[in-house]
Design an enzyme around this catalytic site. Structure first.
Site, PDB file in Angstrom:
ATOM      1  N   ASP A 365       1.022  -1.240   0.060  1.00 48.08           N
ATOM      2  CA  ASP A 365      -0.057  -0.056   0.042  1.00 48.08           C
ATOM      3  C   ASP A 365       0.967   1.328   0.042  1.00 48.08           C
ATOM      4  O   ASP A 365       1.772   1.296   0.986  1.00 48.08           O
ATOM      5  CB  ASP A 365      -0.952   0.056   1.142  1.00 48.08           C
ATOM      6  CG  ASP A 365      -2.051   0.927   1.246  1.00 48.08           C
ATOM      7  OD1 ASP A 365      -2.180   1.808  -0.003  1.00 48.08           O
ATOM      8  OD2 ASP A 365      -2.807   0.809   1.847  1.00 48.08           O
ATOM      9  N   GLU A 568      -9.570   8.132   4.854  1.00 45.78           N
ATOM     10  CA  GLU A 568      -8.346   7.585   5.476  1.00 45.78           C
ATOM     11  C   GLU A 568      -8.193   8.431   6.766  1.00 45.78           C
ATOM     12  O   GLU A 568      -9.088   8.681   7.554  1.00 45.78           O
ATOM     13  CB  GLU A 568      -7.145   7.364   4.676  1.00 45.78           C
ATOM     14  CG  GLU A 568      -7.323   6.431   3.380  1.00 45.78           C
ATOM     15  CD  GLU A 568      -6.029   6.272   2.675  1.00 45.78           C
ATOM     16  OE1 GLU A 568      -5.020   6.125   3.285  1.00 45.78           O
ATOM     17  OE2 GLU A 568      -5.869   6.580   1.423  1.00 45.78           O
TER      18      GLU A 568
HETATM   19  C1  BGC Z   1      -5.113   3.059   0.805  1.00 44.02           C
HETATM   20  C2  BGC Z   1      -5.393   2.192  -0.170  1.00 44.02           C
HETATM   21  C3  BGC Z   1      -5.507   2.660  -1.606  1.00 44.02           C
HETATM   22  C4  BGC Z   1      -4.241   3.207  -1.989  1.00 44.02           C
HETATM   23  C5  BGC Z   1      -4.207   3.620  -3.433  1.00 44.02           C
HETATM   24  C6  BGC Z   1      -3.871   3.989   0.248  1.00 44.02           C
HETATM   25  O1  BGC Z   1      -3.561   5.224   0.943  1.00 44.02           O
HETATM   26  O2  BGC Z   1      -4.756   2.779   1.814  1.00 44.02           O
HETATM   27  O3  BGC Z   1      -6.746   1.620   0.105  1.00 44.02           O
HETATM   28  O4  BGC Z   1      -5.814   1.417  -2.527  1.00 44.02           O
HETATM   29  O5  BGC Z   1      -3.870   4.185  -1.060  1.00 44.02           O
HETATM   30  O6  BGC Z   1      -4.882   4.881  -3.627  1.00 44.02           O
HETATM   31  C1  BGC Z   2      -3.018  10.874  -2.975  1.00 50.02           C
HETATM   32  C2  BGC Z   2      -4.164   9.958  -3.243  1.00 50.02           C
HETATM   33  C3  BGC Z   2      -3.895   8.576  -2.871  1.00 50.02           C
HETATM   34  C4  BGC Z   2      -3.664   8.683  -1.287  1.00 50.02           C
HETATM   35  C5  BGC Z   2      -3.431   7.360  -0.670  1.00 50.02           C
HETATM   36  C6  BGC Z   2      -2.792  11.053  -1.560  1.00 50.02           C
HETATM   37  O1  BGC Z   2      -1.423  11.671  -1.361  1.00 50.02           O
HETATM   38  O2  BGC Z   2      -3.301  12.118  -3.606  1.00 50.02           O
HETATM   39  O3  BGC Z   2      -4.068   9.849  -4.515  1.00 50.02           O
HETATM   40  O4  BGC Z   2      -4.839   7.675  -3.072  1.00 50.02           O
HETATM   41  O5  BGC Z   2      -2.503   9.465  -0.993  1.00 50.02           O
HETATM   42  O6  BGC Z   2      -3.150   7.408   0.815  1.00 50.02           O
END
Ligand code: BGC
Ligand code: BGC
Length: 893
Positions: A365, A568
């Protein structure tokens, strides 16, 4: 003693820009050491620099202490029943894999293991390196264009694909794959069908429906030329403070296990039937393992469950998803007993690949490997050795990571056999997905069929899901269902706001910054009401603030309100009180109720929340979760047809227990095998499975009357919060900074142009830090989190920030003790006059000293830092937010 100089937290911009995509583009922050200005960002005229926005905090060296402890934990592999692989070994396929592998160079193999992000690579990079896969993160689109059309998506997919099979530079013609977060429909694409977030689907408890949703999502994804989806999330959420609660179906593992099977089958097709045909995409069961069970619900935090619970609670989604043949699993950011999963060989290899018989690949991840002890985003042999097969490395770190991994194999730090295993797994999945035989992305059967994006038949299924996800919690005197012939007032700021009703992971990562016009074809909740009512001869008026026209008093008010979108860790909160400190929506309900207007509340939220006061003010109350693009599904259930017949009854039942107090954050239905004691202690306001319908008897309807509105904050026993005690506590990590640069610490010694820091032993190993500020410029050392943290509980009462500190020489300049919240607020307090050179002392400073105009205690990104321009050597340890002030706490008011 108030602030006079502001150490520049320029690099906090990194963190912040990681949080809010909208601000990442041009985050201009002051780079100067600003003298003579007060804190909280009044740095108007100072020069600015543009920051590259992907710096990441490396874990502090201090995390080690925990990890050593956990390494000793006894593990019992027998807890994990041996599962047969979903797909039998196919010797012919294995032969193909081995044959191809034998032709590959180490460089080509490692390239298969690197997954960069579309914002950080070019098509030429793909040609030159031949990455095995790539992704677009939440809110990342072709050409950085939010309104990119399906044709733009396909064009990018086609270019990357063609570059990947072009062997002119790298000698490899293995097709690449594109992975995307289609977590409630194809949510990064304008006009796609957006389904209710998982929490609502859990309330619907309908696996067949869920399979249909997944199949539709697969189709809309394929229209844009994409192969692979990072879903389902199978977190079993135990603490509703977690910002990802809504990504979980339930607090109970059963629904999660069944859904996981259904979704994987919907996305990929059935192993025994239409598996990975041209109507299907690859799925990813995530995040392995224990993401929903971190302590205090802290995102990316530590799960301290026993191994038995890890299996019985947190792993059930894998039992379901892997038996449906899921081809990939995403490693989780969280730790288990202090050890980050990305580096946990026992769980990734012995359990997942061994006991679960998983023969697909493990993808990491978002730079999660960089959080493993001893790793950085650029280098992490440990993760590969633990069993990670693909590094998700979405920043510029991909290039050094690629080279470092190759070097590590050459130096023998990673065995070639491990690389071969990882690449075989990747190739196995690619063969199974038909990637070598399929036409290129632009030429696949569904690509470019733009009529499928947001197609009416897809929206109909989403609308059904909305109807089935609604949970009726209160219905005094059978106010519902309503006649569509009434004069209806619709109020609340979520009533006509498709972005708000859709939550995070909606066009943008956080789901913020969207307008109704960004959702062509969708309907707001108000639009659905208006349509239903006007077709039947009633009337519906929208007034967000609930203004009532005295000459035309409404028969009923429907108030749609709730949480703002988040994703998140940005959604982490420290208790479940709704609109704490700012009861705007309660005031709106009261205003309407006090005029004798019956009130129906429709509550939009990513989790159950403490809304006792709002319950008391509502005649009917519906938990609507985050319904997505088909807001008209709400009216389908609230209103009868013109003849007064129920159109759709309520079906939703709580898949999360509803809390009785703001502090009841881990209220979960006891599992079958739990002890009586736990079962007796289960006392939610509303239990798991609760939900009324139009047949329920009247006595049930009045359950939510006269509820206590005491949020218990006065009697709540606030506890000390350790930030750095022996080790840096999760979620914090230590950083050092100058006025213009910040870096995380990844070894026991680090320096920048202003200071040098190293670990030291005060009482036990590495429980303190020694810092030498060289006096040439402003230097800062402190703690930082990837996400803002909610400290309101501490700001409400008499609390303090305390630390042990020893200054070795007299100070000639201020020594600032500070905190920082999201944005430009950096309140700080000069402690130079309080420290006596040469001795350790405990210093406790009232949090009031940090209460300044722009200070927002709900969004703390740094709870502690020390900054100075003085030439001084000092040591510190034991940094704590004290729940109670001491006799000698320094006061500021
Ligand atoms: C998230 C994932 C996601 C990935 C890609 C991560 O921060 O925890 O669930 O698939 O970003 O965007
Ligand atoms: C990004 C997102 C991404 C996420 C994952 C962010 O900084 O802009 O595109 O899905 O991080 O944690």
């Amino acid at each position: 003693m108030r602030t006079e100089i502001t150490p520049n937290f320029a690099d906090l911009g990194h963190v912040i820009s990681n949080l809010i995509p909208a601000t990442r583009v041009a985050l201009m922050v002051s780079a100067a050491l600003v003298l003579g200005l007060s804190a909280c960002g009044q740095q108007k005229d100072s020069p600015s620099v543009m920051l590259d926005d992907q710096a990441n905090i490396e874990p502090s060296v201090a995390i080690k202490v925990n990890e050593i402890a956990s390494a000793k934990a006894i593990k019992d592999i027998n807890i994990w029943p041996q599962q047969a692989p979903a797909i039998n070994v196919n010797p012919e396929l294995e032969h193909k894999i081995a044959t191809l592998l034998a032709t590959m160079t180490l460089e080509q193999k490692v390239a298969q293991m690197i997954q960069p992000e579309i914002r950080d690579i070019t098509v030429e990079d793909m040609r030159k390196y031949g990455f095995g896969s790539y992704l677009n993160g939440g809110g990342a689109y072709p050409n950085n264009d939010k309104h990119a059309t399906p044709a733009d998506w396909i064009a990018l997919a086609e270019q990357f694909y063609q570059a990947s099979i072009d062997d002119s530079l790298d000698g490899s013609s293995i097709p690449t794959m594109w992975g995307t977060d289609a977590v409630h429909g194809h949510n990064n694409v304008i006009g796609a069908t957006l389904f209710p977030h998982n929490i609502g689907l859990g309330a619907a408890n309908n696996p067949q429906l869920i399979e249909q949703i997944a199949a539709i999502t697969a189709k809309e994804v394929m229209v844009t030329g994409i192969d692979w989806v990072f879903a389902p999330t199978v977190a079993v959420v135990r603490d509703d403070r977690w910002g990802r609660t809504y990504e979980g179906y339930s607090e109970d593992p059963r629904i999660v296990r069944d859904y996981s099977f259904a979704i994987v089958e919907g996305l990929q097709g059935a192993v025994t039937g239409d598996f990975l045909t041209d109507q299907h995409v690859l799925s990813t069961v995530k995040h392995f393992l224990g993401d929903g069970g971190t302590e205090k619900g802290i995102d990316q935090g530590d799960n301290i469950a026993s191994e038995q619970d890890l299996y019985a609670i947190h792993a059930q989604g894998y039992v379901g998803g892997l038996s449906a043949g899921a081809q990939s699993v995403m490693a989780s950011f969280n730790s288990w007993n202090g050890e980050k999963i990305h580096g946990n060989k026992y769980l990734l290899t012995d359990v997942l690949k061994g006991r679960f018989g998983f023969d697909g690949f493990v993808v990491g991840d978002w730079n999660g490997h960089g959080q493993v002890d001893g790793c950085t985003n650029e280098s992490c042999a440990q993760a590969v050795n633990a069993g990670l097969d693909i590094f998700m490395v979405p920043t510029a770190a991909w290039k050094p990571l690629y080279h470092n991994t190759i070097d590590q194999v050459n130096r023998g730090e990673i065995a070639l056999s491990r690389i071969d295993d990882a690449v075989s797994r990747i190739l196995r999945v690619k063969f199974r997905a038909g990637l070598f035989d399929k036409p290129s992305p632009a030429n696949r059967p569904l690509s470019g069929k733009t009529e499928l994006i947001g197609q009416q038949s897809h929206r109909d299924v989403a609308r059904q899901a909305v109807r089935e996800s609604l949970v009726l919690l209160k219905n005094k005197q059978n106010l519902l269902p309503l006649s569509p012939k009434l004069n209806v007032l619709v109020a609340g700021d979520a009533a006509d706001n498709i972005g708000k009703q859709s939550g995070g992971w909606t066009i943008t990562w956080q789901g913020t910054d969207n307008q109704n016009s960004d959702f062509p074809g969708a309907s707001s909740i108000f639009a659905g009401i208006k349509n239903t009512v006007e077709n039947a001869g009633g009337s519906a008026t929208l007034s967000v603030n609930g203004e009532v026209d005295a000459a035309n008093k409404p028969d009923v008010a429907i108030v749609v309100f709730g949480e703002e979108p988040y994703a998140e860790g940005n959604g982490d909160i420290d208790n479940l009180e709704y609109q704490r400190g700012d009861k705007r929506d309660l005031a709106l309900l009261k205003k309407l109720a006090s005029q004798g207007i019956p009130v129906v509340s429709v509550f939009i939220s990513g989790r159950p929340m403490w809304v006792n006061a709002e319950f008391n003010q509502s005649d009917a109350f519906v938990a609507a979760w985050l319904p997505g693009s088909e807001g008209n599904g709400v009216a389908d259930v609230l209103f009868t047809n013109p003849e007064g017949k129920v159109q759709y009854d309520f079906k939703g039942k709580l898949s999360f227990s509803w809390p009785a107090t703001p502090q009841q954050t881990t209220v979960n239905r006891p599992l079958d095998n739990s002890s009586d004691v736990a079962a007796k202690a289960y006392s939610p306001l509303l239990p798991y499975g609760y939900g009324l319908d139009y047949q329920s008897n009247l006595s049930e309807h009045i359950r939510l009357e006269g509820l206590s509105e005491d949020n218990l904050s006065a009697t709540q026993t606030l506890e000390d919060l350790a930030l750095f005690e022996r080790a840096v506590k999760s979620p914090w990590s230590m950083f050092i900074a100058t006025a213009t640069q910040r870096e995380g610490l990844s070894s026991s010694v680090a320096s920048n142009s202003a200071l040098t820091i190293r670990t030291m032993d005060r009482v036990v190993q590495e429980d303190a830090r020694l810092v030498k500020f060289n006096g040439t410029e402003l230097g800062t050392v402190g703690l930082l989190s990837n996400f803002p943290r909610d400290f309101r509980a501490f700001s409400d009462t008499k609390t303090a920030l305390s630390l042990s500190i020893k200054v070795d020489n007299p100070l000639t300049h201020p020594l600032w003790l500070g905190m920082a919240c999201e944005g430009e607020c950096r309140p700080q307090y000069d402690i130079a006059g309080l420290v006596k050179p040469g001795e350790w002392q405990n210093l406790s400073v009232s949090l009031n000293c940090f209460k300044q105009d722009t200070m927002d205690f709900s969004k703390i990104v740094s709870p502690f830092y020390l900054a100075t321009t003085a030439k001084v050597q000092l040591s510190f340890s034991d940094v704590v937010i004290q729940a109670h002030q001491q006799q000698d706490t320094v006061q500021c008011d």
